[in-house]
Structure formats: structure tokens, C-alpha cells
Design a protein around this motif. Sequence first.
Motif, short mmCIF file in Angstrom:
data_model
loop_
_atom_site.label_atom_id
_atom_site.label_comp_id
_atom_site.label_asym_id
_atom_site.label_seq_id
_atom_site.Cartn_x
_atom_site.Cartn_y
_atom_site.Cartn_z
N TYR A 1 0.86 -1.11 -0.11
CA TYR A 1 -0.03 0.00 0.04
C TYR A 1 0.89 1.04 -0.11
N GLY A 2 0.28 2.34 -0.91
CA GLY A 2 1.00 3.61 -0.58
C GLY A 2 0.31 4.67 0.16
N GLY A 3 0.36 5.93 -0.19
CA GLY A 3 -0.26 6.95 0.36
C GLY A 3 0.00 6.60 1.83
N VAL A 4 -1.30 7.67 2.61
CA VAL A 4 -0.79 7.75 4.12
C VAL A 4 -0.74 6.57 4.79
N PRO A 5 -1.57 5.39 4.92
CA PRO A 5 -1.67 4.25 5.59
C PRO A 5 -0.54 3.54 5.16
N PHE B 1 -7.87 2.82 -0.22
CA PHE B 1 -8.20 4.03 0.68
C PHE B 1 -8.29 5.32 -0.13
N TYR B 2 -9.04 6.14 0.35
CA TYR B 2 -9.59 7.37 -0.13
C TYR B 2 -9.34 8.65 0.90
N GLY B 3 -8.91 9.77 0.28
CA GLY B 3 -8.89 11.13 1.11
C GLY B 3 -7.56 10.94 1.89
N HIS B 4 -6.24 10.90 1.08
CA HIS B 4 -5.04 10.83 1.70
C HIS B 4 -4.78 12.37 2.27
N ARG B 5 -4.84 13.34 1.29
CA ARG B 5 -4.21 14.43 1.61
C ARG B 5 -5.53 15.14 2.49
N ALA B 6 -6.91 14.87 2.25
CA ALA B 6 -7.89 15.46 3.20
C ALA B 6 -7.72 15.11 4.55
N ALA B 7 -7.09 13.79 4.93
CA ALA B 7 -7.05 13.40 6.11
C ALA B 7 -5.98 14.13 6.83
#
Length: 422
Positions: A237-241, A258-264
Motif C-alpha cells: 500500500y502507498g499513500g498515508v496508510p 483508501f481514499y482521501g489521503h491529503r484530506a485526512a
Amino acid sequence: MTAADSTPRRTAHVLPGYRPDDAFMAVELDPPPAEYVWHDEHAEQQEQRYGPGAGYHQWLAVDACDGAVWFGDTDWRAPAEDLADRLPGLPRKVLGDGAVPAPGIVVHLLDHLTHDEQRGCSWRFFTAEELHALALRILPGVQRLVDSMHRVGPAGELEWSAEAATAWDDIAQATAHPTDPSGGLLRPGLRTTPTPAWRVEVGAFLAMNPDLCDPSWALATDAELDAYADYRPERGYGGVPGRMCHDADRQIEDGFTFYGHRAALYAYRAQACGDRTPTDARIWLETTDAGRGTWEAAKPLGATLADVPDCALAALAEGFQNAAREEGLVLTGLNSYLQRLRAEERSAVDSQLVREAEEVERLENMLKDFRAARNRTVTRILAWSDARSDAEIARLASMPDEYVRNWRARLTDEETVTPPGT
């Protein structure tokens, strides 16, 4: 922040010029003649299996920012590889599940090919009236899409949410045109599918794993948060998680999106800042009157930033934060900004040392040459034996008397031991 949190409300609508009461002024559909649309499943070569018109596409476009919907088609004579250049936006599958580039237009290519055992392959193209009816049918799904998209940062940049992605799937399903056993066209209604469990909001992931959150996010700049959200490993997995679990040596089981990386991350920072506004430290210190005044008042007395130790730099940062707090601000990226300034000043000192060392070396080489020339001249005068004293010659050469006296002694000794006739 999602679209539902923002004002004014954005309403899904069909653009003017694409409606019957506008006489479809903006619509110029040009489907290929039937004789150019065919499929020969027995052809040996791939390029011979479909007629030249089989690459024709009709499309629906959705402005995910304001809910506008319109439609059109592509030139069936143009090469297939030029399809992307002939669309008003990017197809959903090309966008992925992250950010939606400005201007936020998502395109759905309509499927025209049907197949059954009785009629074989056949193509069904929509008329302008049918495309308009289709656009009207998906408006509730578009409204759900627009209301649930994440809007990140001051500019409200779009980012997919789990619900928005589900809404798009419902829109795509409603655009299909299956037929009944007699060949009649069926019009599937727009469904409202609940967001499946495998679609996970990053904000929910952070809430479930607070021990994995990085406290530095609270004072990170937009660019730093964006870079963290853009983590892209070769596997997993990439992104924030993915980044969080990588840093903590944890693993996420497969099967989730997963959705909303920057928003989180932006929401995490906003919550940490409370009622104060996150503001880039560099911009505040360099471009605002309050920031420039605070900087001038805090300059180290008798020293540059290069001479400030870590403890003093931390105290300087605390003072800046206190000054910004009085204006209802939180300075983001402050520590890294001050460290970068100090590093730049220290780098300038390093460069100064290099220049000074080069000049010293140049002068030392020059001095060596002049000293050798002076020595040759002194030797020449001593060889004259013209009754001048050592002190007089030493004064001319700016040398101690003892140097000249010892020099004369060495020359006399050399003459004494030199065999006659040499």
C-alpha cells in the motif's frame, strides 16, 4: 473538508446547449455509417476483426467540482491512440483513486457493443435525445458525487472519497444499455449503493490508529503533507496508510482501497491547530508586516543565524509561534524553515573559507617566488665582497643581520672547500 461542508451548494445540472429546449445547439454527433461498424471473429489478424467505425465513442462528461453534465462523441476516423486528446477530461480509470487534476472533469466512455447468440455482435449508438435523457437520469448520482468529493486546501482541490467513488460506479452502471430478449433497449435506473467496507477513508484509518499518527503533521506545511501523502512504494500500500505502516513496521491486509489521503492529513492539522489558521512560516516571516517586525526584533545580537546553536534556534521558533498566536495563526514548517536558513548561512561561511584558503595559497606561492628572487639577489651582492657590512645588506633586504652574517659564512665555507680549478 468535503463538498458537503462547503458553501454555496453545488447543484448537478445539464449544461445549456445540451438540452432539447436549447435545440441541442452544442451537440454535433457524427456516428459512423453502419457499413463501417462490424466484427469478424474469424479474422486471423487483429486489425481485421473490427471495422474502422468500431472505435467510435460517445461519452458523458461530469464536472466533479460544480456538477455540470454534458455529452458528445469522438471522430471515428481518428487514430485510437489519440482518444485522450479528443475528450474534455480524463476517464475515471485513468484518474485512479487520488487527486482529480484541475479542472476536475471526469469522462465516462459509453459502451456501444452488445452480443447475444441470436444476433451476434451489434452496436447501439445514442441519439442526442437519448443522451440528454441519460444525463438527466444520472443527475442524482452526480449530486452525490459532487457533495462527497474531498476539497483540499485553500483552492479546494478535488480528491476522491470512498462515497464519491461509489457514486461514480452507480453512474457508470446507469449508462449501460442492455436489451431485453426481443432486442428492445432497457433503461436501468440509477441505484444508490452504500459505500462498501473495502473502501476506506484515510481519516477513519487515522482515527482507528492514533498511535501511528505523526505529531509533526500538526505543524507541517502543505508541501510536506502532500509529499507524505504521495508515498509510492514498489509493493504494498502507498499513500498515508502505507507510509504510516512502513514507518512503524506494520502491514495492512490486502483487499482495501483508501481514499482521501491529503484530506485526512489536512484535517488532522486543522484539528491540532484548533481555531488558529495554519500559515506557512516563510510567507508570514518574509511577506507580512507582523512577521517581518517579529523577525527584526528577534535577530541574534552581534551574530548571524549561522552562529546560533540548536537550543537558541528552538527558542527563536517558540518566540515566532507566540507572536503568530496573537494573530490567530499557527506557523507551519517553522523549524525546517529556520534550519534551512541557518544551513544556507553556514554554507555561505564554508564558501568564504574556501575563497580565503585559495587566496592564502595564492599569496604563499607568490611569496615563495619573491623570497627565492630576494635570496638570489642577496647572494649576488655578497659575492661582490665590496666591503659593505652585513647590517647594511640586511637593511636593504629587510632581513635580520644574523641571517646575512650566517649566509656570508656559508658562502665563505663553500669557497674554502671547493677544489682549485673547479
